[in-house]
Design a protein around this motif. Sequence first.
Motif, PDB file in Angstrom:
ATOM      1  N   GLU A 178       0.736  -1.192  -0.117  1.00 21.79           N
ATOM      2  CA  GLU A 178      -0.006   0.172   0.118  1.00 21.79           C
ATOM      3  C   GLU A 178       0.777   1.183  -0.136  1.00 21.79           C
ATOM      4  O   GLU A 178       0.530   2.049  -0.637  1.00 21.79           O
ATOM      5  CB  GLU A 178      -0.930   0.070   1.128  1.00 21.79           C
ATOM      6  N   ARG A 179       1.927   1.262   0.493  1.00 19.27           N
ATOM      7  CA  ARG A 179       2.757   2.392   0.773  1.00 19.27           C
ATOM      8  C   ARG A 179       4.162   1.971   1.197  1.00 19.27           C
ATOM      9  O   ARG A 179       4.298   1.300   2.013  1.00 19.27           O
ATOM     10  CB  ARG A 179       2.217   3.256   1.927  1.00 19.27           C
ATOM     11  N   ALA A 180       5.183   2.789   0.652  1.00 17.97           N
ATOM     12  CA  ALA A 180       6.492   2.614   0.856  1.00 17.97           C
ATOM     13  C   ALA A 180       7.292   4.057   1.265  1.00 17.97           C
ATOM     14  O   ALA A 180       6.761   5.046   0.518  1.00 17.97           O
ATOM     15  CB  ALA A 180       7.289   1.994  -0.166  1.00 17.97           C
ATOM     16  N   ILE A 181       7.964   4.269   2.384  1.00 14.30           N
ATOM     17  CA  ILE A 181       8.461   5.523   2.740  1.00 14.30           C
ATOM     18  C   ILE A 181      10.103   5.174   3.099  1.00 14.30           C
ATOM     19  O   ILE A 181      10.440   4.244   3.618  1.00 14.30           O
ATOM     20  CB  ILE A 181       7.836   6.086   3.841  1.00 14.30           C
ATOM     21  N   ARG A 182      10.742   5.921   2.251  1.00 14.77           N
ATOM     22  CA  ARG A 182      12.086   6.150   2.702  1.00 14.77           C
ATOM     23  C   ARG A 182      12.576   6.870   3.756  1.00 14.77           C
ATOM     24  O   ARG A 182      12.224   7.887   3.793  1.00 14.77           O
ATOM     25  CB  ARG A 182      13.092   6.708   1.465  1.00 14.77           C
ATOM     26  N   ILE A 183      12.898   6.380   4.821  1.00 12.22           N
ATOM     27  CA  ILE A 183      13.088   6.898   6.013  1.00 12.22           C
ATOM     28  C   ILE A 183      14.232   8.273   6.108  1.00 12.22           C
ATOM     29  O   ILE A 183      13.897   9.328   6.382  1.00 12.22           O
ATOM     30  CB  ILE A 183      13.912   5.916   7.242  1.00 12.22           C
TER      31      ILE A 183
ATOM     32  N   GLY B 245      12.114  10.651   3.263  1.00 13.02           N
ATOM     33  CA  GLY B 245      10.765  10.951   3.403  1.00 13.02           C
ATOM     34  C   GLY B 245      10.108  10.590   2.089  1.00 13.02           C
ATOM     35  O   GLY B 245       8.733  10.731   1.954  1.00 13.02           O
ATOM     36  N   ASP B 246      10.905  10.407   0.802  1.00 10.72           N
ATOM     37  CA  ASP B 246      10.252   9.949  -0.227  1.00 10.72           C
ATOM     38  C   ASP B 246       9.261   8.781  -0.112  1.00 10.72           C
ATOM     39  O   ASP B 246       9.410   7.988   0.859  1.00 10.72           O
ATOM     40  CB  ASP B 246      11.198   9.412  -1.397  1.00 10.72           C
ATOM     41  N   GLN B 247       8.134   8.901  -0.901  1.00  8.94           N
ATOM     42  CA  GLN B 247       7.005   7.765  -0.788  1.00  8.94           C
ATOM     43  C   GLN B 247       6.966   7.429  -2.110  1.00  8.94           C
ATOM     44  O   GLN B 247       6.871   7.771  -3.057  1.00  8.94           O
ATOM     45  CB  GLN B 247       5.903   8.472  -0.045  1.00  8.94           C
ATOM     46  N   ASN B 248       6.537   5.747  -1.737  1.00 12.37           N
ATOM     47  CA  ASN B 248       5.984   5.040  -2.960  1.00 12.37           C
ATOM     48  C   ASN B 248       6.988   4.705  -4.012  1.00 12.37           C
ATOM     49  O   ASN B 248       8.083   4.167  -3.618  1.00 12.37           O
ATOM     50  CB  ASN B 248       4.524   5.623  -3.295  1.00 12.37           C
ATOM     51  N   ASP B 249       6.739   4.989  -5.118  1.00 10.54           N
ATOM     52  CA  ASP B 249       7.668   4.597  -6.321  1.00 10.54           C
ATOM     53  C   ASP B 249       8.898   5.430  -6.046  1.00 10.54           C
ATOM     54  O   ASP B 249      10.137   4.792  -6.659  1.00 10.54           O
ATOM     55  CB  ASP B 249       7.173   4.927  -7.562  1.00 10.54           C
ATOM     56  N   GLU B 250       8.812   6.624  -5.790  1.00  9.87           N
ATOM     57  CA  GLU B 250      10.308   7.362  -5.258  1.00  9.87           C
ATOM     58  C   GLU B 250      11.050   6.914  -4.237  1.00  9.87           C
ATOM     59  O   GLU B 250      12.172   6.680  -4.190  1.00  9.87           O
ATOM     60  CB  GLU B 250      10.039   8.683  -4.835  1.00  9.87           C
ATOM     61  N   ALA B 251      10.335   6.101  -3.363  1.00  8.73           N
ATOM     62  CA  ALA B 251      11.097   5.213  -2.061  1.00  8.73           C
ATOM     63  C   ALA B 251      11.681   3.991  -2.646  1.00  8.73           C
ATOM     64  O   ALA B 251      12.615   3.489  -1.989  1.00  8.73           O
ATOM     65  CB  ALA B 251       9.885   5.136  -1.163  1.00  8.73           C
ATOM     66  N   ILE B 252      11.288   3.393  -3.818  1.00  5.85           N
ATOM     67  CA  ILE B 252      11.703   2.127  -3.938  1.00  5.85           C
ATOM     68  C   ILE B 252      12.866   2.500  -5.274  1.00  5.85           C
ATOM     69  O   ILE B 252      13.676   1.620  -5.597  1.00  5.85           O
ATOM     70  CB  ILE B 252      10.669   1.091  -4.463  1.00  5.85           C
TER      71      ILE B 252
END
Length: 112
Positions: free
Chosen positions: A97-102, A105-112
């Motif tokens: 549902e959601r991914a966050i780079r700690i 703070g990037d989220q979703n596609d930017e975080a992976i």
Amino acid sequence: MKKIEAIIKPFKLDDVREALGDLGVAGMTVTEVKGFGRQKGHTELYRGAEYMVDFLPKVKVEVVVSEELVDNCIESILEVARTGKIGDGKIFVTDVERAIRIRTGDQNDEAI
């Protein structure tokens, strides 16, 4: 986004890592695991005594990828991890549902 979990034989890890890297998968989590399925384990001899080894060593590879990469990742894992013998492993695909780079703070596609 989808999470792909592949339970494979340990000696196939480098091949899987290289194949996923060729597809542009930037990161993965690898865990040494033990388990059994239809393979059921085997008996070994230790100091003259026979004993049952129920849980066999495997490696779990976890990657989170965009929807567009899922089928290619699965095909690559199947191709390089398959030996044709019992115990080759399994692949599981689940929704993320959601991914966050700690760090950023990037989220979703930017975080992976």
